[in-house]
Design a protein around this motif. Structure first.
Motif, PDB file in Angstrom:
ATOM      1  N   CYS A  24      16.858  21.333  -8.258  1.00  0.00           N
ATOM      2  CA  CYS A  24      18.738  20.972  -8.096  1.00  0.00           C
ATOM      3  C   CYS A  24      18.754  20.149  -8.606  1.00  0.00           C
ATOM      4  O   CYS A  24      19.913  19.210  -8.657  1.00  0.00           O
ATOM      5  CB  CYS A  24      19.023  20.018  -6.520  1.00  0.00           C
ATOM      6  SG  CYS A  24      18.986  22.228  -5.847  1.00  0.00           S
ATOM      7  N   GLY A  25      17.516  19.083  -9.470  1.00  0.00           N
ATOM      8  CA  GLY A  25      17.794  18.114 -11.020  1.00  0.00           C
ATOM      9  C   GLY A  25      17.621  16.735 -10.064  1.00  0.00           C
ATOM     10  O   GLY A  25      18.069  16.165 -10.601  1.00  0.00           O
ATOM     11  N   LYS A  26      17.105  16.777  -8.681  1.00  0.00           N
ATOM     12  CA  LYS A  26      17.097  15.187  -8.371  1.00  0.00           C
ATOM     13  C   LYS A  26      14.819  14.482  -9.190  1.00  0.00           C
ATOM     14  O   LYS A  26      14.698  15.754  -9.758  1.00  0.00           O
ATOM     15  CB  LYS A  26      16.753  15.525  -6.329  1.00  0.00           C
ATOM     16  CG  LYS A  26      17.827  15.975  -5.726  1.00  0.00           C
ATOM     17  CD  LYS A  26      17.237  15.620  -4.879  1.00  0.00           C
ATOM     18  CE  LYS A  26      18.615  16.300  -3.833  1.00  0.00           C
ATOM     19  NZ  LYS A  26      18.198  15.789  -1.914  1.00  0.00           N
ATOM     20  N   GLY A  27      15.116  13.453  -8.775  1.00  0.00           N
ATOM     21  CA  GLY A  27      14.688  12.364  -9.990  1.00  0.00           C
ATOM     22  C   GLY A  27      13.123  12.419  -8.677  1.00  0.00           C
ATOM     23  O   GLY A  27      13.364  12.191  -7.400  1.00  0.00           O
ATOM     24  N   SER A  28      12.114  12.290  -9.865  1.00  0.00           N
ATOM     25  CA  SER A  28      10.864  12.213  -8.484  1.00  0.00           C
ATOM     26  C   SER A  28      11.462  10.904  -7.716  1.00  0.00           C
ATOM     27  O   SER A  28      10.970  10.932  -6.193  1.00  0.00           O
ATOM     28  CB  SER A  28       9.235  10.946  -9.218  1.00  0.00           C
ATOM     29  OG  SER A  28       8.995  12.050 -10.105  1.00  0.00           O
ATOM     30  N   LEU A  29      11.931   9.286  -7.470  1.00  0.00           N
ATOM     31  CA  LEU A  29      12.812   9.259  -6.570  1.00  0.00           C
ATOM     32  C   LEU A  29      13.349   8.845  -5.345  1.00  0.00           C
ATOM     33  O   LEU A  29      13.345   8.204  -4.672  1.00  0.00           O
ATOM     34  CB  LEU A  29      12.530   7.577  -7.881  1.00  0.00           C
ATOM     35  CG  LEU A  29      13.313   6.099  -6.973  1.00  0.00           C
ATOM     36  CD1 LEU A  29      12.353   5.410  -5.839  1.00  0.00           C
ATOM     37  CD2 LEU A  29      14.143   5.276  -8.064  1.00  0.00           C
ATOM     38  N   GLY A  33       0.753  -0.955  -0.242  1.00  0.00           N
ATOM     39  CA  GLY A  33      -0.405   0.168   0.212  1.00  0.00           C
ATOM     40  C   GLY A  33       0.719   1.625   0.195  1.00  0.00           C
ATOM     41  O   GLY A  33       1.063   2.172  -0.409  1.00  0.00           O
ATOM     42  N   THR A  34       1.840   0.962   0.378  1.00  0.00           N
ATOM     43  CA  THR A  34       2.693   2.501   1.006  1.00  0.00           C
ATOM     44  C   THR A  34       3.569   3.295  -0.803  1.00  0.00           C
ATOM     45  O   THR A  34       3.774   3.888  -1.356  1.00  0.00           O
ATOM     46  CB  THR A  34       4.058   2.534   1.649  1.00  0.00           C
ATOM     47  OG1 THR A  34       3.186   1.663   3.763  1.00  0.00           O
ATOM     48  CG2 THR A  34       4.529   3.602   1.881  1.00  0.00           C
ATOM     49  N   ALA A  35       4.127   1.488  -1.153  1.00  0.00           N
ATOM     50  CA  ALA A  35       4.615   1.236  -1.966  1.00  0.00           C
ATOM     51  C   ALA A  35       3.279   2.271  -3.657  1.00  0.00           C
ATOM     52  O   ALA A  35       3.903   3.354  -4.422  1.00  0.00           O
ATOM     53  CB  ALA A  35       4.858   0.323  -2.762  1.00  0.00           C
ATOM     54  N   LEU A  36       2.283   1.844  -3.758  1.00  0.00           N
ATOM     55  CA  LEU A  36       1.418   2.185  -4.596  1.00  0.00           C
ATOM     56  C   LEU A  36       0.990   4.069  -3.997  1.00  0.00           C
ATOM     57  O   LEU A  36       1.265   4.408  -5.124  1.00  0.00           O
ATOM     58  CB  LEU A  36       0.026   1.276  -4.251  1.00  0.00           C
ATOM     59  CG  LEU A  36       0.404   0.146  -4.877  1.00  0.00           C
ATOM     60  CD1 LEU A  36      -1.430  -0.537  -4.745  1.00  0.00           C
ATOM     61  CD2 LEU A  36       0.488  -0.220  -6.380  1.00  0.00           C
ATOM     62  N   GLY A  37       0.983   4.474  -2.508  1.00  0.00           N
ATOM     63  CA  GLY A  37       0.373   5.552  -2.424  1.00  0.00           C
ATOM     64  C   GLY A  37       1.696   6.253  -3.088  1.00  0.00           C
ATOM     65  O   GLY A  37       1.282   7.535  -3.508  1.00  0.00           O
ATOM     66  N   LEU A  38       2.366   5.777  -2.749  1.00  0.00           N
ATOM     67  CA  LEU A  38       4.017   7.087  -3.159  1.00  0.00           C
ATOM     68  C   LEU A  38       4.475   6.997  -4.931  1.00  0.00           C
ATOM     69  O   LEU A  38       4.502   7.997  -5.033  1.00  0.00           O
ATOM     70  CB  LEU A  38       4.981   6.035  -2.608  1.00  0.00           C
ATOM     71  CG  LEU A  38       5.817   6.143  -1.722  1.00  0.00           C
ATOM     72  CD1 LEU A  38       6.848   6.029  -1.010  1.00  0.00           C
ATOM     73  CD2 LEU A  38       5.398   8.026  -0.269  1.00  0.00           C
ATOM     74  N   LEU A  39       4.047   6.167  -5.502  1.00  0.00           N
ATOM     75  CA  LEU A  39       3.889   5.604  -6.898  1.00  0.00           C
ATOM     76  C   LEU A  39       3.008   6.786  -7.535  1.00  0.00           C
ATOM     77  O   LEU A  39       3.244   7.624  -8.165  1.00  0.00           O
ATOM     78  CB  LEU A  39       3.503   4.429  -7.002  1.00  0.00           C
ATOM     79  CG  LEU A  39       3.856   4.169  -9.021  1.00  0.00           C
ATOM     80  CD1 LEU A  39       4.689   4.850  -9.703  1.00  0.00           C
ATOM     81  CD2 LEU A  39       3.056   2.891  -9.081  1.00  0.00           C
ATOM     82  N   GLU A  91      14.527  10.129  -0.011  1.00  0.00           N
ATOM     83  CA  GLU A  91      15.049  10.925   0.613  1.00  0.00           C
ATOM     84  C   GLU A  91      14.410  12.174   1.617  1.00  0.00           C
ATOM     85  O   GLU A  91      14.568  12.717   2.966  1.00  0.00           O
ATOM     86  CB  GLU A  91      15.923  12.285  -0.137  1.00  0.00           C
ATOM     87  CG  GLU A  91      17.231  11.015  -0.847  1.00  0.00           C
ATOM     88  CD  GLU A  91      18.612  11.597  -1.228  1.00  0.00           C
ATOM     89  OE1 GLU A  91      17.905  13.188  -1.465  1.00  0.00           O
ATOM     90  OE2 GLU A  91      19.045  11.251  -1.569  1.00  0.00           O
ATOM     91  N   HIS A  92      12.771  13.104   0.862  1.00  0.00           N
ATOM     92  CA  HIS A  92      11.959  13.730   1.489  1.00  0.00           C
ATOM     93  C   HIS A  92      10.820  13.160   1.753  1.00  0.00           C
ATOM     94  O   HIS A  92      10.175  13.499   3.106  1.00  0.00           O
ATOM     95  CB  HIS A  92      12.240  15.116   0.748  1.00  0.00           C
ATOM     96  CG  HIS A  92      13.651  15.611   0.382  1.00  0.00           C
ATOM     97  ND1 HIS A  92      14.277  16.259   1.033  1.00  0.00           N
ATOM     98  CD2 HIS A  92      14.214  15.560  -0.658  1.00  0.00           C
ATOM     99  CE1 HIS A  92      15.094  16.042   0.951  1.00  0.00           C
ATOM    100  NE2 HIS A  92      15.413  15.975  -0.470  1.00  0.00           N
ATOM    101  N   ALA A 110       3.774  10.865  -6.571  1.00  0.00           N
ATOM    102  CA  ALA A 110       5.079  11.146  -7.112  1.00  0.00           C
ATOM    103  C   ALA A 110       4.462  11.206  -9.216  1.00  0.00           C
ATOM    104  O   ALA A 110       4.539  11.918  -9.574  1.00  0.00           O
ATOM    105  CB  ALA A 110       6.274  10.053  -7.758  1.00  0.00           C
ATOM    106  N   LYS A 111       3.857  10.495  -9.601  1.00  0.00           N
ATOM    107  CA  LYS A 111       3.257  10.216 -10.809  1.00  0.00           C
ATOM    108  C   LYS A 111       1.944  11.168 -11.373  1.00  0.00           C
ATOM    109  O   LYS A 111       2.049  11.783 -12.201  1.00  0.00           O
ATOM    110  CB  LYS A 111       3.309   9.040 -11.347  1.00  0.00           C
ATOM    111  CG  LYS A 111       4.429   8.592 -11.353  1.00  0.00           C
ATOM    112  CD  LYS A 111       5.114   8.762 -11.934  1.00  0.00           C
ATOM    113  CE  LYS A 111       6.827   7.533 -12.209  1.00  0.00           C
ATOM    114  NZ  LYS A 111       8.141   7.827 -13.202  1.00  0.00           N
ATOM    115  N   ARG A 112       1.317  11.250 -10.488  1.00  0.00           N
ATOM    116  CA  ARG A 112      -0.286  11.697 -10.176  1.00  0.00           C
ATOM    117  C   ARG A 112      -0.567  11.476 -12.029  1.00  0.00           C
ATOM    118  O   ARG A 112      -0.525  10.320 -12.118  1.00  0.00           O
ATOM    119  CB  ARG A 112      -0.151  13.373 -10.316  1.00  0.00           C
ATOM    120  CG  ARG A 112       1.008  13.726  -9.261  1.00  0.00           C
ATOM    121  CD  ARG A 112      -0.027  13.370  -7.918  1.00  0.00           C
ATOM    122  NE  ARG A 112      -1.185  14.767  -8.131  1.00  0.00           N
ATOM    123  CZ  ARG A 112      -0.849  15.923  -7.134  1.00  0.00           C
ATOM    124  NH1 ARG A 112       0.145  16.471  -6.917  1.00  0.00           N
ATOM    125  NH2 ARG A 112      -2.063  16.121  -7.548  1.00  0.00           N
TER     126      ARG A 112
END
Length: 290
Positions: A187-192, A104-110, A197-198, A113-115
């Motif tokens: 700063c160029g950080k990607g979604s993953l 569930g956490t993985a799907l929620g974060l995805l 990290e945040h 992040a992707k919207r």
């Protein structure tokens, strides 16, 4: 020189512990939850009697010095059955909540992040899963694969997935709108990388509270499934099956229904109070109001 600005939600360990000890719900919940864990741990090394040993000559005995909580219809020691039943309840709860928390956490974060269509698809799948509660899912799994504790764990775990997905997505969306996320993107950080990290560290407290509450629901669901004969199977003790076996003996030995009922009630109450306490303590807005 880079300045480090401390988060207002971060407090020292002594300060947090002091507030925790003054929080009545947290203390009561922690004590009840600790008793549940101690009972399960004790059953690994010691029980008053073997929970699998039947003694028909001693069946339906009231509480005595030999059998502290009496015996059931098969002459088994009720105290031993309760101790081992606590272990099985925790086993089901930990694995089922672990499944829901991880997936569930993985799907929620995805979704956060992707919207777009990814978020919409995940949320609609979560809505579809909500249409099949744990008991109904267990009945379907039982019809195909047979009754057992594994199918109960799978059913309860599947039921937990959309709950964690929704909570994670809502909390993560709030974090994604913060200024430091925009700075990280600049700063160029990607979604993953931003997610790991945040976003994830900032929603851990929400997930911990939700996991505690879902743990209580998992114990209650396992007891219900075992009561219906779909959960833990003999000879493994289960609080729910103890209730099922006691219902035909209510007038002969009413205490047989009281002991597992009290155990389930105290376990669920303790975990719910612990979850409410953690929510108040980990949420800085609620902490300032106390």
């Amino acid at each position: 020189m880079n300045a480090v600005i401390p988060s207002p939600s971060v407090t020292s360990a002594p300060s947090w512990l002091h507030r925790a000890l003054r929080h009545r719900s947290f203390v009561i919940g922690a004590v009840l939850s600790l008793l549940l864990l101690l009972a399960a741990a004790l059953s690994l090394v010691w029980t008053p009697w073997s929970p699998y040993e039947m003694d028909l000559a001693s069946k339906l005995q009231p509480p005595t010095g030999t059998h502290w909580l009496g015996t059931d219809a098969f002459g088994r020691d009720v105290a031993s059955l309760l101790l081992v039943g606590a272990r099985n309840s925790i086993l089901v709860g930990v694995i089922a909540v672990g499944i829901g928390l991880t997936v569930g956490t993985a799907l929620g974060l995805l979704a956060a992040a992707k919207r777009g269509w990814v978020e919409e698809l995940i949320m609609r799948l979560a809505d579809f899963t909500f249409a099949f509660p744990a008991i109904l899912s267990a009945i379907m799994l039982t019809a195909v694969f047979g009754a057992g504790i594994v199918n109960s764990i799978i059913a309860i775990g599947i039921f937990n997935i959309p709950t964690f997905a929704r909570v994670t997505r809502a909390s993560a969306n709030a974090v994604w709108s913060r200024e430091y996320i925009l700075a990280s993107r600049a700063c160029g950080k990607g979604s993953l990388r931003i997610t790991l990290e945040h976003v994830l560290p900032n929603i851990l407290s929400v997930l911990i509270v939700q996991a505690t509450i879902q743990f209580a629901i998992a114990i209650l669901a396992e007891a219900a499934l075992s009561y219906l004969g779909l959960g833990t199977q003999p000879p493994q003790p289960s609080w729910g099956r103890m209730l099922s076996e006691a219902q035909t003996l209510m007038f002969q030995a009413p205490l047989l229904a009281v002991w597992p009922g009290v155990a389930i009630a105290l376990a669920v109450l303790g975990l719910n109070l612990l979850g409410d306490g953690l929510r108040d303590l980990l949420d800085p807005r609620l902490s300032r109001k106390r």
